[in-house]
Design a protein around this motif. Sequence first.
Motif, PDB file in Angstrom:
ATOM      1  N   ARG A  51       0.866  -1.181   0.000  1.00  0.00           N
ATOM      2  CA  ARG A  51       0.000   0.000   0.000  1.00  0.00           C
ATOM      3  C   ARG A  51       0.899   1.226   0.000  1.00  0.00           C
ATOM      4  O   ARG A  51       1.679   1.439   0.917  1.00  0.00           O
ATOM      5  N   LEU A  52       0.813   2.041  -1.050  1.00  0.00           N
ATOM      6  CA  LEU A  52       1.579   3.284  -1.143  1.00  0.00           C
ATOM      7  C   LEU A  52       0.738   4.407  -0.560  1.00  0.00           C
ATOM      8  O   LEU A  52      -0.384   4.636  -0.987  1.00  0.00           O
ATOM      9  N   LEU A  53       1.286   5.109   0.432  1.00  0.00           N
ATOM     10  CA  LEU A  53       0.565   6.185   1.093  1.00  0.00           C
ATOM     11  C   LEU A  53       1.271   7.512   0.869  1.00  0.00           C
ATOM     12  O   LEU A  53       2.495   7.596   0.953  1.00  0.00           O
ATOM     13  N   GLY A  54       0.509   8.558   0.621  1.00  0.00           N
ATOM     14  CA  GLY A  54       1.052   9.870   0.339  1.00  0.00           C
ATOM     15  C   GLY A  54       1.288  10.719   1.568  1.00  0.00           C
ATOM     16  O   GLY A  54       1.002  11.917   1.559  1.00  0.00           O
ATOM     17  N   LEU A  55       1.808  10.126   2.628  1.00  0.00           N
ATOM     18  CA  LEU A  55       2.133  10.897   3.824  1.00  0.00           C
ATOM     19  C   LEU A  55       3.493  11.551   3.626  1.00  0.00           C
ATOM     20  O   LEU A  55       4.430  10.923   3.146  1.00  0.00           O
ATOM     21  N   ARG A  69       0.209   0.241  13.610  1.00  0.00           N
ATOM     22  CA  ARG A  69      -0.963  -0.573  13.268  1.00  0.00           C
ATOM     23  C   ARG A  69      -0.549  -1.806  12.483  1.00  0.00           C
ATOM     24  O   ARG A  69      -1.136  -2.874  12.629  1.00  0.00           O
ATOM     25  N   THR A  70       0.465  -1.667  11.638  1.00  0.00           N
ATOM     26  CA  THR A  70       0.934  -2.804  10.858  1.00  0.00           C
ATOM     27  C   THR A  70       1.446  -3.900  11.774  1.00  0.00           C
ATOM     28  O   THR A  70       1.162  -5.077  11.580  1.00  0.00           O
ATOM     29  N   LEU A  71       2.186  -3.514  12.806  1.00  0.00           N
ATOM     30  CA  LEU A  71       2.697  -4.499  13.755  1.00  0.00           C
ATOM     31  C   LEU A  71       1.563  -5.174  14.515  1.00  0.00           C
ATOM     32  O   LEU A  71       1.540  -6.386  14.688  1.00  0.00           O
ATOM     33  N   PHE A  72       0.588  -4.388  14.964  1.00  0.00           N
ATOM     34  CA  PHE A  72      -0.549  -4.943  15.692  1.00  0.00           C
ATOM     35  C   PHE A  72      -1.403  -5.838  14.802  1.00  0.00           C
ATOM     36  O   PHE A  72      -1.956  -6.822  15.252  1.00  0.00           O
ATOM     37  N   THR A 108      -8.420  -2.596  11.913  1.00  0.00           N
ATOM     38  CA  THR A 108      -8.591  -1.723  10.767  1.00  0.00           C
ATOM     39  C   THR A 108      -7.608  -2.005   9.648  1.00  0.00           C
ATOM     40  O   THR A 108      -7.808  -1.569   8.542  1.00  0.00           O
ATOM     41  N   GLN A 109      -6.570  -2.703   9.924  1.00  0.00           N
ATOM     42  CA  GLN A 109      -5.552  -2.962   8.916  1.00  0.00           C
ATOM     43  C   GLN A 109      -5.316  -4.463   8.848  1.00  0.00           C
ATOM     44  O   GLN A 109      -4.974  -5.087   9.836  1.00  0.00           O
ATOM     45  N   PRO A 110      -5.494  -5.048   7.684  1.00  0.00           N
ATOM     46  CA  PRO A 110      -5.326  -6.494   7.597  1.00  0.00           C
ATOM     47  C   PRO A 110      -3.866  -6.920   7.688  1.00  0.00           C
ATOM     48  O   PRO A 110      -2.980  -6.192   7.257  1.00  0.00           O
ATOM     49  N   PRO A 111      -3.620  -8.110   8.246  1.00  0.00           N
ATOM     50  CA  PRO A 111      -2.257  -8.620   8.255  1.00  0.00           C
ATOM     51  C   PRO A 111      -1.782  -8.800   6.815  1.00  0.00           C
ATOM     52  O   PRO A 111      -2.576  -9.036   5.918  1.00  0.00           O
ATOM     53  N   GLY A 112      -0.491  -8.715   6.616  1.00  0.00           N
ATOM     54  CA  GLY A 112       0.057  -8.899   5.276  1.00  0.00           C
ATOM     55  C   GLY A 112       0.180  -7.605   4.496  1.00  0.00           C
ATOM     56  O   GLY A 112       0.735  -7.579   3.405  1.00  0.00           O
ATOM     57  N   GLU A 113      -0.324  -6.506   5.039  1.00  0.00           N
ATOM     58  CA  GLU A 113      -0.223  -5.231   4.340  1.00  0.00           C
ATOM     59  C   GLU A 113       1.146  -4.620   4.605  1.00  0.00           C
ATOM     60  O   GLU A 113       1.590  -4.545   5.743  1.00  0.00           O
ATOM     61  N   MET A 114       1.805  -4.198   3.548  1.00  0.00           N
ATOM     62  CA  MET A 114       3.136  -3.605   3.659  1.00  0.00           C
ATOM     63  C   MET A 114       3.052  -2.144   3.210  1.00  0.00           C
ATOM     64  O   MET A 114       3.019  -1.862   2.019  1.00  0.00           O
TER      65      MET A 114
END
Length: 186
Positions: free
Chosen positions: A21-25, A39-42, A55-61
């Motif tokens: 997932r590319l985020l524009g932060l 959130r990614t770790l959790f 809110t964030q599925p596992p496996g999302e990078m």
Amino acid sequence: MAKEGTRRVHMRGPNAAVHIRLLGLRADEPNRVDRVLSRTLFAEGATTAACTVRTQPPGEMPYFPLFDSGIDAGEVARFWGSQDFDLDIPSGAGNCVFCFMKGTRQFVQLSVRRDPRRKPGAPTDIGWWAQFEQRHARMAPRRNGSGMSRFGFFGVNATTYGEIADGDSGPPSRYEYGTPACDCTD
């Protein structure tokens, strides 16, 4: 029916699909980047009953190309200023001008501030949001059986976009005192 040669993938659990997932932060938003990374770790434990971060599925990078490149708000503004068109986003409003996850008091300030780029009847106009909420809000019987409750974008029997458009922010919304955990961008 699935297309031949395709298979269903899981978004949660031990067989969750890995996806990027590319985020524009930007570089001047380190707290938002940290929140996403936390959130990614959790999320890797999101299948357990004890985990409350769903809110964030596992496996999302997540990747942050603007942050990693050191691009800040000034550089983004300079880029858009050099284009031959404008996104017509009111100054200080962000991409989601009247997103319900912002504080209602901020909405009152945004809705009364004159902005020549604001287009009546478009999402940059609070009237558009008031009409949208009016169409999609619902009424349901109260749990105790005495009367009805209105479910709008700010919650049960809460301030409406129509009231905000009239200058009434009502009691502080749940996001009034802090940045929401906005899943559409971080």
